[in-house]
Motif scaffolding. Sequence first.
Motif, PDB file in Angstrom:
ATOM      1  N   GLU A   1      26.201  22.400  26.906  1.00 27.87           N
ATOM      2  CA  GLU A   1      27.519  22.538  27.566  1.00 27.87           C
ATOM      3  C   GLU A   1      27.573  21.725  28.855  1.00 27.87           C
ATOM      4  O   GLU A   1      28.538  21.015  29.114  1.00 27.87           O
ATOM      5  CB  GLU A   1      27.848  23.999  27.935  1.00 27.87           C
ATOM      6  CG  GLU A   1      27.805  24.999  26.793  1.00 27.87           C
ATOM      7  CD  GLU A   1      26.402  25.497  26.517  1.00 27.87           C
ATOM      8  OE1 GLU A   1      25.684  25.826  27.493  1.00 27.87           O
ATOM      9  OE2 GLU A   1      25.999  25.536  25.340  1.00 27.87           O
ATOM     10  N   ASP A   2      26.512  21.863  29.671  1.00 30.27           N
ATOM     11  CA  ASP A   2      26.491  21.103  30.926  1.00 30.27           C
ATOM     12  C   ASP A   2      26.477  19.596  30.636  1.00 30.27           C
ATOM     13  O   ASP A   2      27.192  18.827  31.266  1.00 30.27           O
ATOM     14  CB  ASP A   2      25.254  21.464  31.761  1.00 30.27           C
ATOM     15  CG  ASP A   2      25.385  22.848  32.386  1.00 30.27           C
ATOM     16  OD1 ASP A   2      26.528  23.364  32.440  1.00 30.27           O
ATOM     17  OD2 ASP A   2      24.358  23.420  32.805  1.00 30.27           O
ATOM     18  N   ALA A   3      25.652  19.208  29.663  1.00 33.47           N
ATOM     19  CA  ALA A   3      25.532  17.786  29.336  1.00 33.47           C
ATOM     20  C   ALA A   3      26.898  17.215  28.954  1.00 33.47           C
ATOM     21  O   ALA A   3      27.277  16.125  29.374  1.00 33.47           O
ATOM     22  CB  ALA A   3      24.538  17.594  28.193  1.00 33.47           C
ATOM     23  N   GLN A   4      27.665  17.983  28.169  1.00 31.36           N
ATOM     24  CA  GLN A   4      28.979  17.519  27.735  1.00 31.36           C
ATOM     25  C   GLN A   4      29.893  17.287  28.934  1.00 31.36           C
ATOM     26  O   GLN A   4      30.599  16.288  29.018  1.00 31.36           O
ATOM     27  CB  GLN A   4      29.600  18.529  26.760  1.00 31.36           C
ATOM     28  CG  GLN A   4      30.813  17.984  26.014  1.00 31.36           C
ATOM     29  CD  GLN A   4      30.502  16.659  25.308  1.00 31.36           C
ATOM     30  OE1 GLN A   4      29.545  16.544  24.549  1.00 31.36           O
ATOM     31  NE2 GLN A   4      31.302  15.625  25.590  1.00 31.36           N
ATOM     32  N   ARG A   5      29.838  18.204  29.903  1.00 23.07           N
ATOM     33  CA  ARG A   5      30.694  18.056  31.091  1.00 23.07           C
ATOM     34  C   ARG A   5      30.306  16.824  31.897  1.00 23.07           C
ATOM     35  O   ARG A   5      31.158  16.109  32.400  1.00 23.07           O
ATOM     36  CB  ARG A   5      30.586  19.300  31.975  1.00 23.07           C
ATOM     37  CG  ARG A   5      31.366  20.459  31.425  1.00 23.07           C
ATOM     38  CD  ARG A   5      31.432  21.598  32.420  1.00 23.07           C
ATOM     39  NE  ARG A   5      31.640  22.818  31.690  1.00 23.07           N
ATOM     40  CZ  ARG A   5      30.682  23.694  31.382  1.00 23.07           C
ATOM     41  NH1 ARG A   5      29.445  23.492  31.793  1.00 23.07           N
ATOM     42  NH2 ARG A   5      30.969  24.780  30.704  1.00 23.07           N
ATOM     43  N   TYR A   6      28.997  16.562  32.020  1.00 22.35           N
ATOM     44  CA  TYR A   6      28.580  15.355  32.755  1.00 22.35           C
ATOM     45  C   TYR A   6      29.068  14.103  32.026  1.00 22.35           C
ATOM     46  O   TYR A   6      29.530  13.152  32.645  1.00 22.35           O
ATOM     47  CB  TYR A   6      27.053  15.311  32.918  1.00 22.35           C
ATOM     48  CG  TYR A   6      26.491  16.458  33.740  1.00 22.35           C
ATOM     49  CD1 TYR A   6      27.094  16.838  34.936  1.00 22.35           C
ATOM     50  CD2 TYR A   6      25.355  17.159  33.326  1.00 22.35           C
ATOM     51  CE1 TYR A   6      26.595  17.893  35.685  1.00 22.35           C
ATOM     52  CE2 TYR A   6      24.841  18.207  34.076  1.00 22.35           C
ATOM     53  CZ  TYR A   6      25.467  18.574  35.248  1.00 22.35           C
ATOM     54  OH  TYR A   6      24.965  19.609  35.984  1.00 22.35           O
ATOM     55  N   ARG A   7      28.996  14.133  30.697  1.00 13.13           N
ATOM     56  CA  ARG A   7      29.452  12.960  29.937  1.00 13.13           C
ATOM     57  C   ARG A   7      30.975  12.829  30.011  1.00 13.13           C
ATOM     58  O   ARG A   7      31.496  11.718  30.070  1.00 13.13           O
ATOM     59  CB  ARG A   7      28.995  13.058  28.477  1.00 13.13           C
ATOM     60  CG  ARG A   7      27.475  12.962  28.340  1.00 13.13           C
ATOM     61  CD  ARG A   7      26.996  12.727  26.928  1.00 13.13           C
ATOM     62  NE  ARG A   7      25.541  12.735  26.891  1.00 13.13           N
ATOM     63  CZ  ARG A   7      24.807  13.775  26.460  1.00 13.13           C
ATOM     64  NH1 ARG A   7      25.401  14.864  25.968  1.00 13.13           N
ATOM     65  NH2 ARG A   7      23.487  13.714  26.499  1.00 13.13           N
TER      66      ARG A   7
END
Length: 464
Positions: A273-279
């Motif tokens: 989830e966090d990775a998606q937001r950074y991307r």
Amino acid sequence: MRPLLLPALFATLTALAQPPDWSKINPETLRHFQALVQIDSTDPPGNETHVADYVKRVLDAEGIPAVIAAQDPARANVIAHLKGNGARRPLLIMGHSDTVRVDAAKWTTFGPFSAARSGGFIYGRGTLDDKSDLVAALMTMLILKRSGVPLDRDVIFVSEVGEEASTGPGIEYLVNQRWGDIDAEFCLAESGGVRRRAGQPFYATVETTEKQPKAARLIARGPAGHGSRPLRSNAVVHLAKAVATIAAWEPPMRLNDTTRTYFEKLAAVSSPEDAQRYRDLLNPQKTAAAREYFASNDPNAFSMLHTSISPNIFQAGYQVNVIPSEAEATLDIRALPDENIAAFYDQMRKVINDPSVELVPDNRNQRPGAPPSRLDSEAYRAVELAFRKVYGISTIPVMSTGATDMAFLRAKGMNCYGIGAMVDQEDAAKGYGAHSDQERILEEAVYKHVELFWEAVTSIAGRH
Ligand SMILES: [Zn+2]
């Protein structure tokens, strides 16, 4: 000539091949570290000369040329040099000798200058910020001298005063009056670190750029009057509206090399989830939603996206039945490294759009702006490799939302990399972080940090 070169080459290879015997070095590191933490160098007033005297004694005993460099006798910096063969430009390694002040009454378990060892930690003001960097840089000088590792670059050590409160006798004096003694191609100093999660090193951060601390005052003016007869022109009302408007405004988002790489690399080590937001931040269609999430959930990431404005002081009025003629707010503005601040102030004036409110730039306590240090330099790659070798982890470049003295060096064209010791990610929330009332460091982290410094310095400055 050829046969003569061979023994020299052989000596070089052995020197580089022999790693220092850390089991012998660690007790010495501990002794110096505890001694440094036990010196009260809280700033203000600093009195860092006590630290300087200690550091110079240690360098003198080793035969490393060191000088006291002081604008104010109570606030001495130390500069020491190890000579290289001059093939490449020098490397500067720097730690600051002052600490923030303490509220002694809050240090209930261990005293702020006790350097007490307990449960695998060492407690005291400055253990994290910044006497761990200072001791790692100092120990690196000692080990370099003893090992006789041949150097392509001079290695310059600086114990620097006044980082926490007053840069005048520290970095400004060094840059303006002693530049010839500290000028280098690269600098390693404070600000990054190793994150440990559940007892495991997770990733390292290296500070390659930082925001510029700027400030401004908003001053609203209107006629004074009797509080029983409210006025539309009331300065308090105009100021309140201006503050609310400017706080709600989102300045344009802009990434640089460091922040773009930061979010990309952070995505690689984060939960899905966090990775998606950074991307999403990097995807124009999804930026707005991601930004909104960070505004509420991650103030650090949010601040990295734009020049930020935080209204922190509000002054108005003196008596309940008097409408004051003036009201004032102070805004903490943290500008992106490439921000044109005069143009930014003009934009703010347009957003506030109220002729009774004046915006006045506040030029105190400024550090200069500078482009980010390069991510493709030899020094950055060496630091990356050192983290990989010592901790087995990858490195993420960061832009600090705060400020360090590296700003002054970067403004002179030096590429500076902020590194730091290993910290348990959970520790700050428990009240053990830098500047806290029970600042502490993992004892193991002090030793590892010396290793990291040693690896980075020998690979940047050693003979190639
Ligand atoms: Zn610091």
